[in-house]
Design a protein around this motif. Structure first.
Motif, short mmCIF file in Angstrom:
data_model
loop_
_atom_site.label_atom_id
_atom_site.label_comp_id
_atom_site.label_asym_id
_atom_site.label_seq_id
_atom_site.Cartn_x
_atom_site.Cartn_y
_atom_site.Cartn_z
N VAL A 254 8.33 -1.51 6.57
CA VAL A 254 7.44 -0.37 6.38
C VAL A 254 6.75 -0.45 5.02
CG1 VAL A 254 7.29 2.15 6.27
CG2 VAL A 254 8.82 1.06 7.92
N GLU A 258 2.90 -0.23 5.87
CA GLU A 258 2.68 1.14 6.34
C GLU A 258 1.19 1.48 6.38
OE1 GLU A 258 3.97 4.36 3.78
OE2 GLU A 258 3.92 3.06 2.03
N PRO A 259 0.75 2.31 7.34
CA PRO A 259 1.53 2.86 8.45
C PRO A 259 1.75 1.80 9.52
CG PRO A 259 -0.74 3.56 8.63
CD PRO A 259 -0.64 2.79 7.35
N ILE A 283 12.33 6.71 5.34
CA ILE A 283 11.06 6.60 6.03
C ILE A 283 10.84 7.88 6.81
CG2 ILE A 283 11.27 4.08 6.25
CD1 ILE A 283 11.84 4.54 9.26
N ALA A 294 5.30 4.60 11.34
CA ALA A 294 6.32 4.83 10.31
C ALA A 294 5.69 4.67 8.93
CB ALA A 294 7.47 3.84 10.48
N ARG A 295 6.06 5.56 8.03
CA ARG A 295 5.60 5.50 6.64
C ARG A 295 6.81 5.67 5.72
NH1 ARG A 295 0.01 6.56 6.08
NH2 ARG A 295 -1.01 7.22 8.03
N GLY A 302 8.32 2.52 -1.58
CA GLY A 302 7.63 1.28 -1.20
C GLY A 302 7.29 0.42 -2.40
#
Length: 870
Positions: A254, A258-259, A283, A294-295, A302
């Motif tokens: 992720v 992301e996303p 997440i 998913a973020r 991140g």
């Protein structure tokens, strides 16, 4: 930095917590819960300070992972007689809390880390009510039962503390730094910290220390890429390091993509690990997106993973993601760009076609730096002429004109199609004109190629020539050239040159219908051709300027506001240009406070980026805004720099530069000089057949007390029929005749047009005309209206407004002018030289002014006028 920053945005929370601490609703204190860094400890500390200032005894303790292994370890500091017997320690702690005043406050930070015995003591104290408690716990972390019982059993009020809002985060940022942060930089910091006060302070400290976050012209700018420091990594990393490998893989996937569609994430990892990562708050699944994606739960998670996971691992993971995404159809330019960025940093071989498509997508999204990076990668991998042209275009827009010329000069001409050859020549000529400021070289490029150029190339060159003539202040040939270009038959960059040239020229001569028609064509072009996306922003500037000249102020403001909203969060110089255009529109409305705020912010960024063409263009507007607000010294200093750095791509606004000087002279009290400069600006515009600009110059001359252009304005109103020309002609006529009623009507017309500054000045002149006719009631009414409008402008000052404000002083305009120059410290001889009169005449004016006002010398005269002007 100025300091750690004030407690921001917690007024309501503090009120609720203080009430609970004081026993409201039977509570015996409070529990402050929240994620790491949201400000639990800071809020608890504020409560402790307030208790201490009220002479209440406070004892504090902190739960830690290391102390948790020792029975009563967190509370050991509260024991007067340490002992190894836990029961004796408990008895000691309970006795010490019960023997004190019931007003005692116990503060326990990170109570979720307390050992069971410490938790038991705290619970026992709460149960007996022998002290009030301030407790903090981290949301989502397991805590001893005795701690959770504090709020579950209703003994303490639990408050779940939320992150700061965007406005609160910006306020904290300004508090920490000691001065404001520009909008784009504040947005970047918000995107990373999301209202987490602890993360914000660590990030700001790191970036200031590194020099990446720095102050310029009273604003802080953050322009370089963020890198994770050891302090931030340590702050966030411990929680991640303890994760199982499968969950770390989910987190890393992720983090790099992301996303990331949930279907792709599930394909590349273990579904149970995905669920665990979500449950741990690492997440989040965006159920509103299609497909579900998913973020990272917090942006810095991140950043930490990308900084600490290892390059080889991350490149491999990106390659897996790219391969999985290849099976899905791209949904738009953003998707293509994202895939290319992932591909560039993966272990997969370069795909020049993908990178070129992504570079064009980045251009459409106005991410110029990314466009240049992707186009360069495509070129190195064999992308050919298309990649080189795309890269050169991006370099030009990034103000890297020398690099752009190097790329274009190195391209082999013999292998180019007519379309590519036309684009190359267009880029070279516009680069020479705008970025490298070599207009003669720009013309030579066009002239040398026109002789034997194929039809498509020749038409493209005529389009370039149209904008060359327009910016040189030669609108009629520019209109001829622009009308002859078929924008459907030439490359987008050339088509936009023809459109720019036509809008500039049509605006200058007063053909407002042609302005709107051509601008609409340009906007449609920008929507359909990615290459023209950035030129759309430039078109907005020329469109807004033309609308303001014509007096279509509301439409200009609407166009500028739409562009401002679109540009404000974009990377690079684009957001500053959008801000500057919004400042231009605000100045045209007479909203000086807003104009100064936006123009100053944009000018500071242009300065920090060393972007001469934009510094010159918007330096003129900023200087005018400063002068109209009465800040003559600042305006004059800026204009001195503007004059020294004149840019040939903006010769067509030279009358505007002279008007800024005129307003500067007026702000310093040299009104007759100001009017003469405004008339000189009108002469320049007339010589260049810029009729709409001539109207503006003659209107400003009336504001500065010279209505000798009334016949010329009447002629221009008849020939152009623009809204501004018609009102300006009526203004000059009414001012020349000292017709208070007509001036009042003109003020109304200016106000309806949307130019509040012009309306305020016209109302002030109406007040003076009524006073001259001994109509005191009408004079006072119009004077009050003028001052109200001036306040709405945000501090507008003109000669008429100053005279209206202090008209109880029986001074002539010439006497006021001379006294204003005395206020600036000029000697009688210097005043005489500036106003082209004898020293004896200056002395005579000062003598008569002293007799009228009862003052004894020139210094008292200056002090009196200064007091009246406050």
């Amino acid at each position: 930095m100025a300091g750690a920053g004030a407690l921001i945005g917690r007024t309501e929370e503090l009120r609720l917590l203080e009430e609970a601490l004081n026993g409201t609703d039977g509570y015996r204190g409070c529990v402050i819960a929240g994620q790491a860094g949201v400000g639990k400890s800071r809020l608890a500390h504020e409560l402790v300070l307030r208790s201490s200032s009220a002479a209440i005894s406070v004892r504090s303790a902190v739960g830690t992972a290391s102390a948790r292994t020792v029975p009563l370890g967190a509370l050991a500091g509260w024991c007067d007689h340490p002992t190894s017997n836990p029961l004796q320690l408990i008895d000691q702690l309970v006795q010490s809390s019960t023997s004190e005043s019931p007003d005692e406050v116990l503060s326990i930070d990170d109570a979720h880390l307390l050992d069971e015995l410490s938790a038991f003591v705290i619970h026992h104290v709460a149960l007996r009510g022998t002290a009030r408690l301030i407790v903090t716990v981290r949301s989502g972390e397991p805590a001893p039962d005795a701690v959770t019982a504090l709020w579950k059993d209703g003994m303490l009020l639990r408050l779940d503390l939320q992150p700061l809002s965007r406005s609160e985060s910006d306020a904290l940022l300004a508090s920490v730094l000691g001065s404001p942060v520009d909008e784009k930089s504040a947005s970047k910091i918000w995107d990373l910290t999301r209202g987490n006060a602890l993360y914000l302070r660590h990030l700001v400290s790191q970036e200031v220390t590194s020099g990446r976050l720095r102050e310029c012209h009273g604003l802080w700018f953050w322009q370089e890429e963020f890198t994770v420091s050891d302090s931030i990594a340590d702050l966030l990393g411990e929680q991640i390091r303890r994760l199982p490998e499968a969950v770390r893989t989910v987190l890393d996937l992720v983090a790099v993509a992301e996303p990331l569609p949930v279907a792709v994430l599930s394909e590349l990892s273990d579904l149970d690990a995905v669920e665990e990562a979500e449950n741990r708050g690492l997440i989040r699944i965006d159920a509103a997106s299609r497909p579900r994606a998913a973020r990272m739960a917090h942006p810095l998670y991140g950043e930490v993973r990308r900084a600490r996971a290892g390059d080889t691992r991350l490149r491999r993971l990106r390659g897996r993601v790219v391969s999985a995404l290849a099976a899905l159809p791209p949904s738009g330019p953003e998707d293509v760009v994202r895939r290319a960025v992932l591909h560039a940093d993966s272990d997969l071989p370069i795909d020049p076609d993908l990178f070129l498509r992504a570079a064009r997508g980045a251009m459409a999204l106005l991410d110029l730096s990314l466009c240049e990076r992707l186009a360069h990668a495509s070129s190195l991998a064999g992308g050919g002429a298309e990649a080189d042209l795309c890269r050169a275009h991006a370099l030009l827009l990034l103000n890297r004109g020398t690099e752009a010329e190097d790329v274009l000069a190195a391209m082999p001409l013999e292998s180019l199609t007519d379309d590519r050859f036309a684009r190359l020549l267009t880029l070279r000529a516009t680069n020479m004109l705008w970025i490298l400021a070599r207009p003669e070289e720009s013309k030579r490029i066009v002239d040398n190629a026109l002789g034997d150029a194929p039809p498509t190339v020749a038409e493209s060159l005529r389009a370039v020539r149209a904008v060359q003539r327009a910016v040189a202040g030669d609108p009629l040939p520019a209109l001829e050239l622009g009308r002859d270009v078929d924008t459907t038959r030439v490359p987008a960059s050339a088509a936009m040159c023809a459109i720019w040239g036509t809008v500039i020229a049509a605006g200058d001569v007063g053909e407002s219908n042609l302005v709107s028609e051509t601008a609409s064509k340009g906007y449609r072009l920008a929507e359909s051709w990615q290459e023209a996306s950035y030129q759309r922003v430039g078109l907005v500037e020329f469109h807004v300027g033309a609308l303001l000249l014509a007096g279509e102020v509301a439409e200009a403001e609407a166009v500028a506001a739409r562009t401002y909203r679109e540009c404000i969060r974009l990377p690079g110089v684009t957001s500053a240009v959008g801000t500057a255009i919004a400042g231009m529109a605000a100045l045209g409305q007479g909203r000086l406070a807003l104009a100064l705020e936006r123009l100053d912010r944009a000018f500071a960024e242009f300065t920090s980026l060393d972007y001469p063409v934009l510094m010159y263009r918007y330096g003129i507007l900023l200087a005018q805004a400063l002068a109209m607000a009465g800040r003559g010294t600042a305006a004059t200093a800026l204009l001195s720099s503007v004059d020294q750095n004149r840019h040939p791509a903006f010769d067509f606004v030279d009358s505007e530069r002279l008007l800024a000087h005129a307003w500067g002279h007026a702000a310093l009290g040299a009104v007759s000089t100001a009017a003469a400069v405004a008339l000189r600006a009108a002469e320049f515009a007339a010589e260049h057949r810029q009729h709409a600009r001539e109207v503006m110059c003659l209107q400003v001359a009336v504001h500065l007390g010279d209505a000798t252009g009334r016949r010329r304005l009447a002629h221009l109103a008849e020939s152009t029929r623009s809204r501004r020309a018609c009102i300006a002609a009526a203004f000059a006529s009414a001012a020349s005749d000292h017709d208070g009623k007509a001036l009042s009507e003109v003020a109304t017309q200016f106000e309806e047009m949307g130019d509040t500054a012009a309306a305020a000045d016209a109302a002030a002149r109406a007040a003076l005309a009524f006073a001259r006719a001994n109509l005191r009631g009408s004079s006072l009414t119009l004077g009050a209206r003028a001052q109200r409008l001036a306040r709405e402008c945000g501090g507008l000052t003109t000669p008429a407004l100053r005279e209206t404000a202090d008209r109880d002083l029986p001074l002539t305009p010439r006497e006021r002018e001379i006294i204003s120059m005395v206020m600036r410290g000029l000697t009688n001889r210097q005043i005489a030289e500036a106003l082209t009169m004898s020293v004896r005449t200056v002395e005579g004016h000062l003598y008569r002014a002293q007799k009228k006002t009862g003052t004894r010398n020139r210094h008292e005269l200056a002090a009196l006028l200064r007091e009246q002007c406050r």
